[in-house]
Design a protein around this motif. Structure first.
Motif, PDB file in Angstrom:
ATOM      1  N   ASN A 116       0.792  -1.957   0.434  1.00 48.32           N
ATOM      2  CA  ASN A 116      -0.304   0.315   0.222  1.00 48.32           C
ATOM      3  C   ASN A 116       1.055   1.072  -0.305  1.00 48.32           C
ATOM      4  O   ASN A 116       2.455   1.375  -0.243  1.00 48.32           O
ATOM      5  CB  ASN A 116      -1.150  -0.078   1.006  1.00 48.32           C
ATOM      6  N   THR A 117       0.432   2.363  -0.099  1.00 48.29           N
ATOM      7  CA  THR A 117       1.150   3.870  -0.296  1.00 48.29           C
ATOM      8  C   THR A 117       2.101   4.125   1.368  1.00 48.29           C
ATOM      9  O   THR A 117       2.958   4.655   0.583  1.00 48.29           O
ATOM     10  CB  THR A 117      -0.331   4.803  -1.039  1.00 48.29           C
ATOM     11  N   ASN A 118       1.549   3.586   2.437  1.00 44.89           N
ATOM     12  CA  ASN A 118       2.119   3.431   3.607  1.00 44.89           C
ATOM     13  C   ASN A 118       3.194   2.967   3.503  1.00 44.89           C
ATOM     14  O   ASN A 118       4.439   3.128   3.478  1.00 44.89           O
ATOM     15  CB  ASN A 118       1.123   2.663   4.829  1.00 44.89           C
ATOM     16  N   THR A 119       3.202   1.771   2.885  1.00 43.98           N
ATOM     17  CA  THR A 119       4.840   0.907   2.673  1.00 43.98           C
ATOM     18  C   THR A 119       5.788   1.174   1.755  1.00 43.98           C
ATOM     19  O   THR A 119       7.031   1.474   1.699  1.00 43.98           O
ATOM     20  CB  THR A 119       4.745  -0.487   2.135  1.00 43.98           C
ATOM     21  N   ILE A 120       5.241   2.060   0.409  1.00 43.24           N
ATOM     22  CA  ILE A 120       6.241   2.393  -0.563  1.00 43.24           C
ATOM     23  C   ILE A 120       6.282   4.065  -0.046  1.00 43.24           C
ATOM     24  O   ILE A 120       7.887   3.704  -0.577  1.00 43.24           O
ATOM     25  CB  ILE A 120       5.153   2.319  -2.056  1.00 43.24           C
ATOM     26  N   TYR A 121       5.596   4.690   1.092  1.00 47.08           N
ATOM     27  CA  TYR A 121       6.505   5.998   0.882  1.00 47.08           C
ATOM     28  C   TYR A 121       6.848   5.882   2.297  1.00 47.08           C
ATOM     29  O   TYR A 121       7.755   7.124   2.517  1.00 47.08           O
ATOM     30  CB  TYR A 121       5.209   7.340   1.819  1.00 47.08           C
ATOM     31  N   ASN A 122       7.004   5.569   3.279  1.00 51.16           N
ATOM     32  CA  ASN A 122       7.036   4.945   4.353  1.00 51.16           C
ATOM     33  C   ASN A 122       8.592   3.849   4.614  1.00 51.16           C
ATOM     34  O   ASN A 122       9.296   3.929   5.623  1.00 51.16           O
ATOM     35  CB  ASN A 122       6.609   5.082   5.978  1.00 51.16           C
ATOM     36  N   ASP A 123       8.477   2.470   4.171  1.00 50.41           N
ATOM     37  CA  ASP A 123       9.066   1.214   4.338  1.00 50.41           C
ATOM     38  C   ASP A 123      10.720   1.607   4.029  1.00 50.41           C
ATOM     39  O   ASP A 123      11.022   1.151   2.404  1.00 50.41           O
ATOM     40  CB  ASP A 123       8.830  -0.137   4.135  1.00 50.41           C
ATOM     41  N   THR A 124      11.515   2.379   4.658  1.00 47.11           N
ATOM     42  CA  THR A 124      13.050   2.535   4.469  1.00 47.11           C
ATOM     43  C   THR A 124      13.692   1.458   4.015  1.00 47.11           C
ATOM     44  O   THR A 124      14.675   1.133   3.488  1.00 47.11           O
ATOM     45  CB  THR A 124      13.611   3.350   5.588  1.00 47.11           C
ATOM     46  N   THR A 125      13.267   0.109   3.990  1.00 52.50           N
ATOM     47  CA  THR A 125      13.604  -1.288   4.300  1.00 52.50           C
ATOM     48  C   THR A 125      13.998  -1.401   2.442  1.00 52.50           C
ATOM     49  O   THR A 125      14.943  -2.398   2.249  1.00 52.50           O
ATOM     50  CB  THR A 125      13.706  -2.496   5.306  1.00 52.50           C
ATOM     51  N   GLN A 126      12.549  -1.461   2.007  1.00 51.28           N
ATOM     52  CA  GLN A 126      11.861  -0.681   0.471  1.00 51.28           C
ATOM     53  C   GLN A 126      12.861   0.238  -0.574  1.00 51.28           C
ATOM     54  O   GLN A 126      13.214  -1.030  -1.050  1.00 51.28           O
ATOM     55  CB  GLN A 126      10.995  -1.917   0.300  1.00 51.28           C
ATOM     56  N   THR A 127      12.009   0.784   0.486  1.00 47.88           N
ATOM     57  CA  THR A 127      12.582   2.126  -0.665  1.00 47.88           C
ATOM     58  C   THR A 127      12.842   2.999  -0.438  1.00 47.88           C
ATOM     59  O   THR A 127      13.859   3.511   0.868  1.00 47.88           O
ATOM     60  CB  THR A 127      10.777   2.951  -1.083  1.00 47.88           C
ATOM     61  N   GLN A 128      13.231   3.915  -0.995  1.00 47.88           N
ATOM     62  CA  GLN A 128      13.927   5.477  -0.702  1.00 47.88           C
ATOM     63  C   GLN A 128      13.461   7.254  -1.223  1.00 47.88           C
ATOM     64  O   GLN A 128      13.046   6.961  -2.320  1.00 47.88           O
ATOM     65  CB  GLN A 128      15.835   5.543  -0.568  1.00 47.88           C
ATOM     66  N   ARG A 129      13.304   8.302  -0.725  1.00 40.83           N
ATOM     67  CA  ARG A 129      12.751   9.336  -1.043  1.00 40.83           C
ATOM     68  C   ARG A 129      14.154   9.542  -1.875  1.00 40.83           C
ATOM     69  O   ARG A 129      15.205   9.853  -1.285  1.00 40.83           O
ATOM     70  CB  ARG A 129      12.154   9.986   0.163  1.00 40.83           C
ATOM     71  N   VAL A 130      13.586   9.957  -3.246  1.00 33.99           N
ATOM     72  CA  VAL A 130      15.026  10.995  -3.552  1.00 33.99           C
ATOM     73  C   VAL A 130      14.073  12.386  -4.081  1.00 33.99           C
ATOM     74  O   VAL A 130      12.817  12.758  -3.740  1.00 33.99           O
ATOM     75  CB  VAL A 130      15.137  10.429  -4.955  1.00 33.99           C
ATOM     76  N   GLY A 131      15.339  13.112  -4.885  1.00 34.58           N
ATOM     77  CA  GLY A 131      14.884  14.583  -4.372  1.00 34.58           C
ATOM     78  C   GLY A 131      13.744  14.296  -6.884  1.00 34.58           C
ATOM     79  O   GLY A 131      14.632  13.550  -7.437  1.00 34.58           O
ATOM     80  N   TYR A 132      13.573  15.432  -6.412  1.00 37.13           N
ATOM     81  CA  TYR A 132      12.837  15.080  -8.096  1.00 37.13           C
ATOM     82  C   TYR A 132      13.775  15.292  -9.117  1.00 37.13           C
ATOM     83  O   TYR A 132      13.699  14.791 -10.195  1.00 37.13           O
ATOM     84  CB  TYR A 132      11.836  16.502  -8.279  1.00 37.13           C
ATOM     85  N   TRP A 133      15.163  16.088  -8.874  1.00 38.36           N
ATOM     86  CA  TRP A 133      15.681  16.353 -10.021  1.00 38.36           C
ATOM     87  C   TRP A 133      16.666  14.777  -9.514  1.00 38.36           C
ATOM     88  O   TRP A 133      17.208  15.014 -11.571  1.00 38.36           O
ATOM     89  CB  TRP A 133      16.734  17.125  -9.349  1.00 38.36           C
ATOM     90  N   ASP A 134      16.760  14.135  -9.182  1.00 32.97           N
ATOM     91  CA  ASP A 134      16.994  12.120  -9.690  1.00 32.97           C
ATOM     92  C   ASP A 134      16.166  11.627 -10.292  1.00 32.97           C
ATOM     93  O   ASP A 134      16.876  10.504 -10.173  1.00 32.97           O
ATOM     94  CB  ASP A 134      17.889  12.484  -8.251  1.00 32.97           C
ATOM     95  N   MET A 135      14.665  11.924 -10.558  1.00 39.00           N
ATOM     96  CA  MET A 135      14.283  11.190 -10.781  1.00 39.00           C
ATOM     97  C   MET A 135      14.240   9.923 -12.109  1.00 39.00           C
ATOM     98  O   MET A 135      14.993  11.100 -12.397  1.00 39.00           O
ATOM     99  CB  MET A 135      12.533  11.613 -11.047  1.00 39.00           C
TER     100      MET A 135
END
Length: 207
Positions: A116-135
């Motif tokens: 779900n979006t919570n896992t996609i957004y918050n689970d840092t073991t699976q995902t990481q946030r990047v800046g829009y310039w690095d998309m």
């Protein structure tokens, strides 16, 4: 024929706006429960970014109906049975929810029924946030407020600065190939003016 190369992709984009400049349809998001740890651990690997892009586009191509449940189950949120017919009815993705996070999960090769979006957004073991310039192609653009959220697969930037994305938006609609004019924030996040929320580009650590 759909080409995985971004420069050769030639699928007609759908407009987010109705006739006469009517208000944009806003996301229903997802309200799915968190996935169990053993399900998260069963992620297939070995996809390329082109694969992710193509897999997301497949749902657009077959006209995948928005559902917060897998195929042939009653969707109490949308008020209808999730009934996939024709090319949308396959054993490959019938076990997946076909809401926004279901599309991202299918595209990323996550085990059904999907994160779900919570896992996609918050689970840092699976995902990481990047800046829009690095998309990069195949990243997800995601928001989550603790209860619900929305997510979509990023294809690329258009010449006018808008982002081309593949998404499942809301009940009664089908998967979309759309251009969204995000406002680019200094911290690397994006703001979708139409729904007033801040989104973050999110990258799956292992494809």
């Amino acid at each position: 024929m759909f080409m995985k190369n971004a420069g050769l992709l030639a699928v007609a984009s759908l407009s987010l706006f109705g006739c006469g400049g009517s208000d944009m349809d806003l996301p229903d998001g997802d309200y799915a429960p968190a996935q169990a740890a053993e399900e998260i651990a069963s992620i297939p690997q070995g996809l390329t970014r082109g694969d992710v892009d193509y897999r997301a586009w497949q749902w657009v191509n077959v006209g995948m109906l928005y559902c917060q449940v897998p195929n042939n189950q009653w969707d109490s949120f949308c008020g209808y049975t999730c009934s996939r017919t024709g090319a949308a009815n396959t054993t490959q993705w019938n076990p997946y929810r076909s809401d926004c996070s279901g599309l991202v999960s299918w595209a990323w090769g996550v085990a059904a029924p999907g994160w779900n979006t919570n896992t996609i957004y918050n689970d840092t073991t699976q995902t990481q946030r990047v800046g829009y310039w690095d998309m990069q192609m195949g990243d997800a653009i995601t928001t989550h407020n603790g209860t619900t959220g929305h997510t979509m697969i990023f294809h690329g930037w258009n010449a006018d600065g808008s982002a081309r994305v593949f998404q499942e938006l809301k009940c009664g609609l089908r998967a979309q190939d759309v251009n969204i004019p995000f406002v680019k924030n200094a911290d690397g996040s994006l703001r979708w003016v139409a729904d007033g929320r801040t989104y973050w580009p999110v990258r799956k650590k292992v494809l």
